[in-house]
Motif scaffolding. Structure first.
Motif, PDB file in Angstrom:
ATOM      1  N   THR A 181       0.437  -1.179   0.106  1.00 49.10           N
ATOM      2  CA  THR A 181       0.075   0.142  -0.081  1.00 49.10           C
ATOM      3  C   THR A 181       0.924   1.794   0.076  1.00 49.10           C
ATOM      4  O   THR A 181       1.745   1.582   0.628  1.00 49.10           O
ATOM      5  N   HIS A 182       0.275   2.346  -0.930  1.00 49.73           N
ATOM      6  CA  HIS A 182       1.432   3.801  -1.213  1.00 49.73           C
ATOM      7  C   HIS A 182       2.882   3.267  -1.686  1.00 49.73           C
ATOM      8  O   HIS A 182       3.983   4.439  -1.467  1.00 49.73           O
ATOM      9  N   SER A 183       3.280   2.182  -2.357  1.00 46.34           N
ATOM     10  CA  SER A 183       3.834   1.834  -2.333  1.00 46.34           C
ATOM     11  C   SER A 183       4.317   1.436  -3.981  1.00 46.34           C
ATOM     12  O   SER A 183       3.174   0.759  -4.137  1.00 46.34           O
ATOM     13  N   PRO A 184       5.839   1.631  -4.699  1.00 46.41           N
ATOM     14  CA  PRO A 184       5.514   0.621  -5.412  1.00 46.41           C
ATOM     15  C   PRO A 184       4.589  -0.631  -5.728  1.00 46.41           C
ATOM     16  O   PRO A 184       5.495  -1.954  -4.584  1.00 46.41           O
ATOM     17  N   ASN A 185       4.441  -1.437  -7.016  1.00 43.69           N
ATOM     18  CA  ASN A 185       3.788  -3.166  -7.136  1.00 43.69           C
ATOM     19  C   ASN A 185       3.285  -3.317  -5.366  1.00 43.69           C
ATOM     20  O   ASN A 185       3.011  -4.240  -5.757  1.00 43.69           O
ATOM     21  N   GLU A 186       1.890  -2.157  -5.725  1.00 41.16           N
ATOM     22  CA  GLU A 186       0.712  -2.326  -4.653  1.00 41.16           C
ATOM     23  C   GLU A 186       0.072  -3.898  -5.323  1.00 41.16           C
ATOM     24  O   GLU A 186       0.543  -3.980  -6.472  1.00 41.16           O
ATOM     25  N   LYS A 187      -0.599  -4.555  -4.603  1.00 39.73           N
ATOM     26  CA  LYS A 187      -0.828  -5.322  -5.477  1.00 39.73           C
ATOM     27  C   LYS A 187      -2.179  -5.971  -4.566  1.00 39.73           C
ATOM     28  O   LYS A 187      -2.249  -5.137  -4.015  1.00 39.73           O
ATOM     29  N   MET A 188      -3.568  -6.584  -4.666  1.00 41.18           N
ATOM     30  CA  MET A 188      -4.353  -7.181  -4.390  1.00 41.18           C
ATOM     31  C   MET A 188      -4.357  -8.695  -4.570  1.00 41.18           C
ATOM     32  O   MET A 188      -4.006  -9.065  -5.413  1.00 41.18           O
ATOM     33  N   CYS A 189      -4.272  -9.245  -3.561  1.00 45.09           N
ATOM     34  CA  CYS A 189      -4.522 -11.024  -3.879  1.00 45.09           C
ATOM     35  C   CYS A 189      -5.966 -11.533  -4.303  1.00 45.09           C
ATOM     36  O   CYS A 189      -7.110 -11.290  -3.614  1.00 45.09           O
ATOM     37  N   LEU A 190      -6.721 -11.853  -5.662  1.00 47.63           N
ATOM     38  CA  LEU A 190      -7.523 -12.265  -6.454  1.00 47.63           C
ATOM     39  C   LEU A 190      -8.425 -13.391  -5.914  1.00 47.63           C
ATOM     40  O   LEU A 190      -9.546 -13.128  -5.934  1.00 47.63           O
ATOM     41  N   LYS A 191      -7.515 -14.072  -4.689  1.00 43.79           N
ATOM     42  CA  LYS A 191      -8.314 -14.922  -4.503  1.00 43.79           C
ATOM     43  C   LYS A 191      -9.506 -14.181  -3.374  1.00 43.79           C
ATOM     44  O   LYS A 191     -10.089 -14.487  -3.090  1.00 43.79           O
ATOM     45  N   ASP A 192      -8.232 -13.506  -3.102  1.00 49.02           N
ATOM     46  CA  ASP A 192      -9.466 -12.417  -1.066  1.00 49.02           C
ATOM     47  C   ASP A 192     -10.257 -11.686  -2.065  1.00 49.02           C
ATOM     48  O   ASP A 192     -11.106 -11.384  -1.044  1.00 49.02           O
ATOM     49  N   TYR A 193      -9.685 -11.034  -2.950  1.00 57.30           N
ATOM     50  CA  TYR A 193     -11.001 -10.011  -4.123  1.00 57.30           C
ATOM     51  C   TYR A 193     -12.425 -11.057  -4.011  1.00 57.30           C
ATOM     52  O   TYR A 193     -13.287  -9.958  -3.971  1.00 57.30           O
ATOM     53  N   HIS A 194     -12.081 -12.132  -4.722  1.00 60.00           N
ATOM     54  CA  HIS A 194     -13.623 -12.826  -4.612  1.00 60.00           C
ATOM     55  C   HIS A 194     -14.435 -13.169  -3.222  1.00 60.00           C
ATOM     56  O   HIS A 194     -16.001 -13.420  -3.673  1.00 60.00           O
ATOM     57  N   ARG A 195     -13.254 -13.607  -2.131  1.00 54.18           N
ATOM     58  CA  ARG A 195     -13.898 -14.077  -0.535  1.00 54.18           C
ATOM     59  C   ARG A 195     -14.388 -12.579  -0.574  1.00 54.18           C
ATOM     60  O   ARG A 195     -15.133 -13.260   0.416  1.00 54.18           O
ATOM     61  N   GLY A 196     -13.871 -11.889  -0.837  1.00 51.81           N
ATOM     62  CA  GLY A 196     -14.551 -10.416  -0.496  1.00 51.81           C
ATOM     63  C   GLY A 196     -15.836 -10.125  -0.813  1.00 51.81           C
ATOM     64  O   GLY A 196     -16.327  -9.988  -0.006  1.00 51.81           O
TER      65      GLY A 196
END
Lengths: 454, 454
Positions: free
Chosen positions: B425-440
């Motif tokens: 977060t707020h840094s280079p290479n910010e990401k989100m885990c897609l598995k958690d996106y769907h579980r979210g």
């Protein structure tokens, strides 16, 4: 001597003209754009010393030239080394000058220009005195050496090197310097003591990067918090320095000195107004003059760490820094204080901090015994010309080149200022009182004779 | 609900495509050069909310638009306000990104882009869940309001104003926010407490100009010395804050909370390595998690004064400044702490210093009772989807907009992060885990149903 003095009194117009000629040269050592003018000032000084009748050399260095002169024909008499500098501080801010800094202007008996008092005017007193002796008497009462440098305002690198390797050539019994102030108008002074110095920088390093103080706050030592706690531990609320053994070697003020300072009628209210504080404060049990001249101090000169912009920012900075200097008094050893400082700061460093201490070069305090032959000679010379007994004062600042003189030459330093406290040294509208310029020349001529007396 | 969940599971490809479409929009709120993209992101969110089936409005403000949606046809059911933001942090330094920040790239099950986790990915979980419910069931189990802002990264000015004057329109029983992290991979969390904050700036002014520390040192209080002594007085060597009465209102950790935190298996060694300190340190008697989540702190965020360049300088600066924040815990009043701070600092101010204290706006800590209906519903929802009991955690930072929600709407805040601690977060290479996106998305759909239960 009377004829020398009469001659000096007859040359006032020329002395002022020559000073103005030198002041017209913008010999700012801090700015390379002025380099040709620095060179021009060196040449001016060379010519002046040579015309006075001294063997003169312009010594090239890696930086600005040194002018070295000598007249060594006073057998069995002591040797006097005259020191001065031909470079000046930068003149800005220019808009605050009433007349331009390099167009000397006389108003109300003062000559206004950058370098008027620091140090061209004061330096010239001695060069004119030497010239007057040789012109009138074709001899000097003592052996005289002159060394004039061109980078006093930027660290004196060349003369420091030169002193270290040419101590024999400069060997002297007395070193005479005029680069400071009298006690006040019509009150000459001899500065018999100056404080030493030892500077440090403390760097407190914590996390490997700046951290969010919300997310991480409370779990790691904040370097800025650590720094303030280490720095606050140095001095207590009574103004006493807390390094163990710090005062062990301090030479206490004598009762005579304390009486003498008290009798000077120092204007505390005026001083307070000058610095603009609502209350003066310092080590308990001492007067303001005693605190400034003869007591050691600890001052934080710089603090930095974290966010310095507008408004708040929730950051724990990875490091914080403080610059600190201790002023030392006679008999305190910079090396011992450095060791005590390191030990104290380490002992007060909180957990989780990587501490780095930078040690800068220090210098010891100097104190000339007030009954020394040099001081006694200077007292007689100044009293003869100013018709008032000079006061013996000390100086709170340090003059690093003095430490080199003492270290390499072992000579007694005579610091006799012909400036005034309101000369605006390093500030716009620098000036020198012309009356004191002339009295300075006469005093210098007289001093050479007094120093010859057994 | 089963059908909603099945539908959600069938839409994975579309959900990822839509997230990537939003991530492609460079909606950097801090830089006006990105203003057209900020507007484009607002339009994207407006379209998404409207297509979901909510009454939707794009509210123009002095700065970036707010998107407000509502569906209020669940009679007798509670009302849930979903909050998120469509703006993102600046992406620099660009050279540290493996793939460009606004060209979403999937690697190892993560989607990389600026805003992936903060907050576009997490925000979209709720919008997709609402859409799924209305698509499958043509109804929502609760009344739903949505407010999405476009300047969370630069201070939330527009939504703060809007909340103050439109409390009725946004009135809700629960506020659901996903803009933070789970406890770790496959371990969902509910954040039931956040710390408050009160920031200050202390300015110590002494002489009316910078002074030479040799000439003047010892006779006037040095503002930098004064500042460090005032700042050092705030916290003792045991990490305890020294303002009188500071801990009086602190709600202590319960034995249950302490047991629960201890059972989380927090990796102290890993944390220490992450922040890069040789030792963790904080208030004595508390664990690292307790110190970060549930104990108040005092951190100096900025120090400045005097010379900050290379090497030493013999100056007494006319002023020195410190920025300080206190993190507060539940029941501490920012106003009372501000009064105690002012009194304490004044009492510790040495003579000869003009003290100025700047007071910035603070916010109270928030604590949701762990047996509240909202927390219980969130627990059930997360456990159903993640098949593991969620952990109850607190947050060390402050979320100012939460204070406004509580102040103006009086609602219970449910902070349920679907990010991971290593999301950059707020840094280079910010990401989100897609598995958690769907579980979210699935969790959010389930949460709406659970919140409807009595």
């Amino acid at each position: 001597m009377d004829q020398v003095d009469q001659y000096i009194c007859s040359q006032r117009e020329r002395y002022e003209r020559e000073l103005a000629d030198l002041l017209r040269i913008a010999s700012v050592s801090a700015d390379s754009a002025f380099a040709p003018h620095v060179r021009e000032a060196a040449q001016f000084v060379f010519d002046k010393v040579q015309k006075s009748g001294l063997e003169t050399e312009l010594v090239e260095t890696d930086t600005n030239p040194l002018i070295i002169g000598q007249w060594l024909h006073a057998d069995d008499a002591p040797t006097v080394l005259i020191y001065g500098h031909y470079d000046v501080q930068p003149p800005d801010p220019l808009e605050l000058w009433t007349t331009p800094p390099f167009e000397p202007s006389v108003r109300d008996g003062n000559i206004y220009a950058r370098g008027a008092t620091d140090d061209k005017g004061q330096m010239m007193t001695h060069l004119q005195a030497v010239e007057a002796w040789l012109h009138v008497e074709e001899r000097l009462p003592v052996n005289v050496k002159v060394i004039i440098e061109g980078e006093e305002e930027v660290g004196s690198a060349a003369i420091t090197d030169y002193l270290a390797t040419n101590a024999n050539r400069l060997a002297a019994d007395y070193i005479v310097v005029s680069d400071n102030s009298m006690w006040g108008p019509d009150r000459p002074a001899i500065t018999y003591g100056i404080r030493g110095i030892i500077p440090f920088e403390v760097i407190a390093r914590g996390p490997n990067k700046d951290l969010h103080s919300g997310v991480f706050g409370g779990s790691v030592t904040n370097p800025a918090n650590a720094l303030v706690s280490m720095m606050a531990s140095l001095v207590n609320s009574q103004g006493r320095i807390q390094l163990p053994g710090f005062y062990d070697d301090v030479v206490p003020l004598t009762d005579e000195e304390r009486r003498a300072y008290a009798s000077l009628g120092f204007d505390e209210a005026g001083y307070q107004a000058q610095v603009g504080v609502k209350e003066l404060f310092g080590e308990s049990g001492y007067s303001t003059l005693e605190r400034r001249w003869a007591r050691p101090t600890c001052d934080i000169n710089g603090l930095s760490g974290g966010y310095q912009g507008e408004g708040p920012k929730t950051v724990i900075a990875s490091e914080a820094r403080a610059k600190v200097t201790f002023r030392l008094v006679p008999n305190q050893s910079p090396e011992k204080i450095a060791a005590a400082f390191e030990k104290h700061v380490k002992a007060h460093c909180p957990p989780g901090i990587n501490l780095e201490i930078l040690f800068y070069e220090g210098g010891e305090a100097l104190l000339v015994p007030s009954d020394s032959r040099g001081i006694q000679a200077a007292r007689r010379a100044l009293e003869a010309i100013f018709e008032v007994e000079p006061v013996l004062i000390r100086e709170g600042g340090s003059i690093p080149i003095f430490n080199d003189f003492v270290k390499h030459l072992g000579a007694e330093c005579l610091l006799i200022g012909f400036g005034l406290p309101d000369d605006n040294t390093h500030s716009p509208n620098e000036k020198m009182c012309l009356k004191d310029y002339h009295r300075g020349i006469r005093s210098s001529a007289r001093l050479l004779e007094e120093l010859a007396k057994p």
